[in-house]
Design an enzyme around this catalytic site. Structure first.
Site, PDB file in Angstrom:
ATOM      1  N   MET A  91      -3.681   5.603   2.803  1.00 49.68           N
ATOM      2  CA  MET A  91      -2.233   5.476   2.631  1.00 49.68           C
ATOM      3  C   MET A  91      -1.639   6.823   2.242  1.00 49.68           C
ATOM      4  O   MET A  91      -2.243   7.572   1.465  1.00 49.68           O
ATOM      5  CB  MET A  91      -1.914   4.445   1.554  1.00 49.68           C
TER       6      MET A  91
ATOM      7  N   MET B  34      -2.987   3.891   7.434  1.00 49.15           N
ATOM      8  CA  MET B  34      -1.610   3.464   7.168  1.00 49.15           C
ATOM      9  C   MET B  34      -0.790   4.705   6.844  1.00 49.15           C
ATOM     10  O   MET B  34      -0.339   4.909   5.706  1.00 49.15           O
ATOM     11  CB  MET B  34      -1.591   2.454   6.024  1.00 49.15           C
TER      12      MET B  34
ATOM     13  N   HIS C 159     -14.281  -1.468   4.597  1.00 50.91           N
ATOM     14  CA  HIS C 159     -12.910  -1.222   5.047  1.00 50.91           C
ATOM     15  C   HIS C 159     -12.270  -0.164   4.148  1.00 50.91           C
ATOM     16  O   HIS C 159     -12.232  -0.321   2.922  1.00 50.91           O
ATOM     17  CB  HIS C 159     -12.096  -2.512   4.995  1.00 50.91           C
TER      18      HIS C 159
ATOM     19  N   HIS D 151      -8.790   2.468   8.235  1.00 55.65           N
ATOM     20  CA  HIS D 151      -7.465   1.923   8.577  1.00 55.65           C
ATOM     21  C   HIS D 151      -6.409   2.927   8.121  1.00 55.65           C
ATOM     22  O   HIS D 151      -6.171   3.093   6.928  1.00 55.65           O
ATOM     23  CB  HIS D 151      -7.308   0.566   7.865  1.00 55.65           C
TER      24      HIS D 151
ATOM     25  N   ASP E 262      -8.934   1.889   3.410  1.00 53.00           N
ATOM     26  CA  ASP E 262      -7.486   1.975   3.593  1.00 53.00           C
ATOM     27  C   ASP E 262      -6.984   3.362   3.214  1.00 53.00           C
ATOM     28  O   ASP E 262      -7.121   3.787   2.062  1.00 53.00           O
ATOM     29  CB  ASP E 262      -6.773   0.933   2.729  1.00 53.00           C
TER      30      ASP E 262
ATOM     31  N   ASP F 159      -6.177  -8.715   7.441  1.00 52.66           N
ATOM     32  CA  ASP F 159      -6.229  -7.940   6.195  1.00 52.66           C
ATOM     33  C   ASP F 159      -5.046  -8.344   5.326  1.00 52.66           C
ATOM     34  O   ASP F 159      -3.895  -8.168   5.719  1.00 52.66           O
ATOM     35  CB  ASP F 159      -6.167  -6.445   6.519  1.00 52.66           C
TER      36      ASP F 159
ATOM     37  N   SER G 173     -12.858  -4.417   1.230  1.00 54.28           N
ATOM     38  CA  SER G 173     -11.886  -3.328   1.202  1.00 54.28           C
ATOM     39  C   SER G 173     -11.961  -2.577  -0.112  1.00 54.28           C
ATOM     40  O   SER G 173     -11.714  -3.147  -1.188  1.00 54.28           O
ATOM     41  CB  SER G 173     -10.461  -3.868   1.391  1.00 54.28           C
TER      42      SER G 173
ATOM     43  N   MET H  66      -2.039  -7.692  10.225  1.00 49.43           N
ATOM     44  CA  MET H  66      -1.822  -7.677   8.785  1.00 49.43           C
ATOM     45  C   MET H  66      -1.273  -9.027   8.341  1.00 49.43           C
ATOM     46  O   MET H  66      -0.318  -9.546   8.916  1.00 49.43           O
ATOM     47  CB  MET H  66      -0.840  -6.573   8.404  1.00 49.43           C
TER      48      MET H  66
END
Length: 219
Positions: free
Chosen positions: A36, A67, A32, A65, A34, A175, A7, A136
């Site tokens: 946000m 979020m 990965h 991913h 992320d 994760d 990640s 998660m």
């Protein structure tokens, strides 16, 4: 086979392309990513422009991913930027089935993420439509958090449901707080994709870190 997905939330953002290339050379299987937005989770990372800028750093799949609130607004942008699969949160989608198929219309696999307190019932009726479920194992928003053991029961239940429905191709991803101690636990509970941030990027020898996670998950 266990898939290790480093990640980049734990990478050096000032050297992001180099960090991704290093994770590739070190034996990572997916990268990965992320995303946000400071609304769905209390942190902000980056958007499609940055994803597109670092896409050339590796040929490994970008496991994006989201979020974020209203992820349907940005699916096409991330797909265009180079996402090889996109995962959205069940909690962020008013019309989850519709959003899943928006991802699939981009020609890439779709995943659904569940926060630790979100029950499997939130995704049970779309299991046949998706490629991946991300459980998660921390509350999302920040790297370096401690693993939540209660999620292990959810992983076991999910693996059982997938097996009973004949969904052998469904990836079960975890994760948060994944390290050599927890990798074995989640693998035994049914996970086959392990996202690891600080367990990889905080180590000077990333190849050794990834090999250690992979070996631990096999034991």
């Amino acid at each position: 086979m266990t898939i290790i997905a480093p990640s980049i939330l734990s990478a050096d953002f000032g050297r992001l392309a180099d960090e991704i290339a290093d994770a590739d050379r070190s034996g990572g299987d997916w990268i990965h990513v992320d995303i946000m937005d400071g609304h769905f989770v209390p942190n902000i990372t980056f958007g499609p422009v940055v994803v597109g800028a670092v896409r050339q750093a590796t040929k490994l799949p970008f496991d994006v991913h989201l979020m974020i609130k209203e992820p349907e607004r940005y699916i096409a942008d991330f797909a265009k930027a180079g996402a090889d699969r996109i995962t959205v949160h069940a909690e962020a989608c008013v019309h989850l089935h519709r959003v899943i198929h928006m991802i699939k219309e981009q020609g890439i696999p779709a995943g659904v993420a569940l926060n630790p307190a979100t029950p499997l019932s939130a995704v049970e009726h779309v299991l046949e439509d998706i490629d991946l479920v991300l459980c998660m194992t921390v509350n999302p928003g920040f790297g370096g958090q401690a693993f939540i053991p209660a999620v292990l029961a959810k992983l076991r239940e999910l693996r059982d449901k997938a097996d009973k429905r004949g969904l052998s191709g469904l990836h079960i991803q975890v994760d948060g707080g994944i390290n050599k101690e927890t990798a074995r636990l989640v693998k035994e509970a049914g996970a086959n994709v392990l996202v690891a941030g600080s367990a990889v990027f905080a180590r000077p020898d990333r190849a050794a870190a990834i090999a250690e996670l992979r070996q631990t998950a096999r034991e």
